[in-house]
Design a protein around this motif. Structure first.
Motif, PDB file in Angstrom:
ATOM      1  N   GLU A  42       1.033  -4.085   0.651  1.00 16.11           N
ATOM      2  CA  GLU A  42       0.587  -4.274  -0.734  1.00 16.11           C
ATOM      3  C   GLU A  42       1.591  -5.004  -1.621  1.00 16.11           C
ATOM      4  N   TYR A  43       2.906  -4.818  -1.353  1.00 14.12           N
ATOM      5  CA  TYR A  43       3.921  -5.365  -2.253  1.00 14.12           C
ATOM      6  C   TYR A  43       4.913  -6.310  -1.574  1.00 14.12           C
ATOM      7  N   GLY A  44       4.858  -6.388  -0.258  1.00 13.96           N
ATOM      8  CA  GLY A  44       5.717  -7.323   0.455  1.00 13.96           C
ATOM      9  C   GLY A  44       7.152  -6.881   0.622  1.00 13.96           C
ATOM     10  N   ASN A  45       7.472  -5.621   0.304  1.00 16.66           N
ATOM     11  CA  ASN A  45       8.829  -5.130   0.519  1.00 16.66           C
ATOM     12  C   ASN A  45       8.812  -3.613   0.683  1.00 16.66           C
ATOM     13  N   THR A  46       9.941  -3.107   1.154  1.00 14.81           N
ATOM     14  CA  THR A  46      10.066  -1.658   1.364  1.00 14.81           C
ATOM     15  C   THR A  46      11.322  -1.101   0.704  1.00 14.81           C
ATOM     16  N   GLU A  47      11.687  -1.666  -0.427  1.00 17.39           N
ATOM     17  CA  GLU A  47      12.840  -1.162  -1.152  1.00 17.39           C
ATOM     18  C   GLU A  47      12.477   0.166  -1.816  1.00 17.39           C
ATOM     19  N   ARG A  48      13.481   1.007  -2.066  1.00 17.56           N
ATOM     20  CA  ARG A  48      13.243   2.374  -2.538  1.00 17.56           C
ATOM     21  C   ARG A  48      12.334   2.452  -3.765  1.00 17.56           C
ATOM     22  N   PRO A  49      12.537   1.637  -4.804  1.00 14.58           N
ATOM     23  CA  PRO A  49      11.633   1.749  -5.958  1.00 14.58           C
ATOM     24  C   PRO A  49      10.173   1.445  -5.588  1.00 14.58           C
ATOM     25  N   THR A  50       9.971   0.487  -4.695  1.00  9.28           N
ATOM     26  CA  THR A  50       8.616   0.156  -4.254  1.00  9.28           C
ATOM     27  C   THR A  50       8.017   1.296  -3.445  1.00  9.28           C
ATOM     28  N   LEU A  51       8.832   1.917  -2.604  1.00 14.26           N
ATOM     29  CA  LEU A  51       8.344   3.050  -1.807  1.00 14.26           C
ATOM     30  C   LEU A  51       7.933   4.208  -2.708  1.00 14.26           C
ATOM     31  N   LEU A  52       8.729   4.496  -3.708  1.00 14.30           N
ATOM     32  CA  LEU A  52       8.420   5.586  -4.627  1.00 14.30           C
ATOM     33  C   LEU A  52       7.112   5.293  -5.359  1.00 14.30           C
ATOM     34  N   LYS A  53       6.978   4.075  -5.849  1.00 12.87           N
ATOM     35  CA  LYS A  53       5.758   3.667  -6.543  1.00 12.87           C
ATOM     36  C   LYS A  53       4.549   3.765  -5.614  1.00 12.87           C
ATOM     37  N   THR A  54       4.677   3.258  -4.405  1.00 14.17           N
ATOM     38  CA  THR A  54       3.575   3.260  -3.440  1.00 14.17           C
ATOM     39  C   THR A  54       3.148   4.678  -3.081  1.00 14.17           C
ATOM     40  N   ALA A  55       4.115   5.537  -2.811  1.00 12.15           N
ATOM     41  CA  ALA A  55       3.800   6.919  -2.442  1.00 12.15           C
ATOM     42  C   ALA A  55       3.098   7.635  -3.589  1.00 12.15           C
ATOM     43  N   ASN A  56       3.591   7.461  -4.800  1.00 14.52           N
ATOM     44  CA  ASN A  56       2.963   8.112  -5.948  1.00 14.52           C
ATOM     45  C   ASN A  56       1.543   7.592  -6.172  1.00 14.52           C
ATOM     46  N   GLU A  57       1.327   6.286  -5.967  1.00 13.80           N
ATOM     47  CA  GLU A  57      -0.017   5.720  -6.091  1.00 13.80           C
ATOM     48  C   GLU A  57      -0.954   6.309  -5.031  1.00 13.80           C
ATOM     49  N   LEU A  58      -0.471   6.415  -3.797  1.00 13.74           N
ATOM     50  CA  LEU A  58      -1.287   7.010  -2.729  1.00 13.74           C
ATOM     51  C   LEU A  58      -1.700   8.429  -3.081  1.00 13.74           C
ATOM     52  N   ARG A  59      -0.756   9.201  -3.590  1.00 14.14           N
ATOM     53  CA  ARG A  59      -1.043  10.595  -3.932  1.00 14.14           C
ATOM     54  C   ARG A  59      -2.040  10.688  -5.093  1.00 14.14           C
ATOM     55  N   ARG A  60      -1.888   9.824  -6.073  1.00 14.46           N
ATOM     56  CA  ARG A  60      -2.806   9.844  -7.219  1.00 14.46           C
ATOM     57  C   ARG A  60      -4.225   9.473  -6.771  1.00 14.46           C
ATOM     58  N   LYS A  61      -4.334   8.530  -5.850  1.00 15.13           N
ATOM     59  CA  LYS A  61      -5.651   8.083  -5.379  1.00 15.13           C
ATOM     60  C   LYS A  61      -6.292   9.079  -4.411  1.00 15.13           C
ATOM     61  N   ARG A  62      -5.471   9.692  -3.538  1.00 14.26           N
ATOM     62  CA  ARG A  62      -6.043  10.449  -2.410  1.00 14.26           C
ATOM     63  C   ARG A  62      -5.654  11.921  -2.371  1.00 14.26           C
ATOM     64  N   GLY A  63      -4.884  12.376  -3.352  1.00 15.15           N
ATOM     65  CA  GLY A  63      -4.523  13.785  -3.425  1.00 15.15           C
ATOM     66  C   GLY A  63      -3.051  14.021  -3.185  1.00 15.15           C
ATOM     67  N   PRO A  64      -2.507  15.095  -3.757  1.00 18.19           N
ATOM     68  CA  PRO A  64      -1.065  15.335  -3.718  1.00 18.19           C
ATOM     69  C   PRO A  64      -0.500  15.609  -2.328  1.00 18.19           C
TER      70      PRO A  64
END
Length: 164
Positions: A42-64
Motif C-alpha cells: 500500500e505504501y511502498g515501504n516498511t519503515e516503523r512509522p509506516t508499519l504503525l500506521k498500517t497496523a492501526n488502519e488494519l485494526r480500525r477496518k477489521r477489528g482490534p
C-alpha cells in the motif's frame, strides 16, 4: 496451545518463536510479517512509522484483534501437523485479548536496551541500522506509550501488564 509473544524491539520474540518451532513443533505466525506485506503493497515501504500506521488502519477496518485472529484462522486451516501456535509481535490489547479468549497465553519478552540495540541494527530491517541509540530509545518510548482505553492502537505497556 496458543502462545502470543509480545515485547520490546529486538528483545528475542522471533528467537523464542523459532525455538518453539524447532523444539515443540509449533506453527509460527508473525504479525509483523503480515503488516510489512500490507505496508509494502500500500505504501511502498516498511519503515516503523509506516508499519504503525498500517497496523492501526488494519485494526480500525477489521477489528482490534485482526492480526491475532488471522494467525489463529491460519492455524485452524493449516495447522493439523503442529503441536501448537506461536503468534509473535502482539502489540495491542485487542490482539492479546483475542489470543486469551481462544485459550492462549501471552508471554512478554524484554532485555536491557543496550543489549537489544545491536541486534536491531544487525537485522537491517526498515533502516533501523541507521538509528542512533538515542533514536532507538525515542522510537521505543513513542511506541510504548500506554492507552488502555483503545484496543485498536499499539499499547506494549498494556500488553505487558496483561501478560501471563
Amino acid at each position: 496451545m496458543i502462545i502470543g509473544l509480545s515485547g520490546t524491539f529486538a528483545s528475542g520474540k522471533d528467537t523464542l518463536a523459532k525455538h518453539l518451532m524447532q523444539s515443540k513443533n509449533f506453527m509460527h505466525v508473525s504479525t509483523g510479517d503480515m503488516v510489512r506485506a500490507v505496508a509494502e503493497a500500500e505504501y511502498g515501504n516498511t519503515e516503523r512509522p509506516t508499519l504503525l500506521k498500517t497496523a492501526n488502519e488494519l485494526r480500525r477496518k477489521r477489528g482490534p484483534g485482526v492480526l491475532a485472529d488471522l494467525g489463529i484462522e491460519k492455524y485452524v486451516t493449516e495447522g493439523s501437523g503442529f503441536n501448537g501456535l506461536v503468534i509473535s509481535g502482539v502489540r495491542t490489547l485487542g490482539e492479546a485479548n483475542a489470543i486469551q479468549t481462544n485459550g492462549g497465553i501471552i508471554v512478554f519478552v524484554d532485555a536491557p536496551m543496550e543489549l537489544r540495540y545491536k541486534p536491531a541494527q544487525d537485522r537491517k530491517r526498515a533502516n533501523e541500522e541507521a538509528l542512533s541509540l538515542e533514536d532507538f530509545k525515542k522510537s521505543e518510548e513513542e511506541e510504548t506509550r500506554t492507552d488502555h482505553s483503545d484496543p485498536y492502537v499499539q499499547d506494549l505497556a498494556g500488553v505487558r501488564d496483561l501478560a501471563d
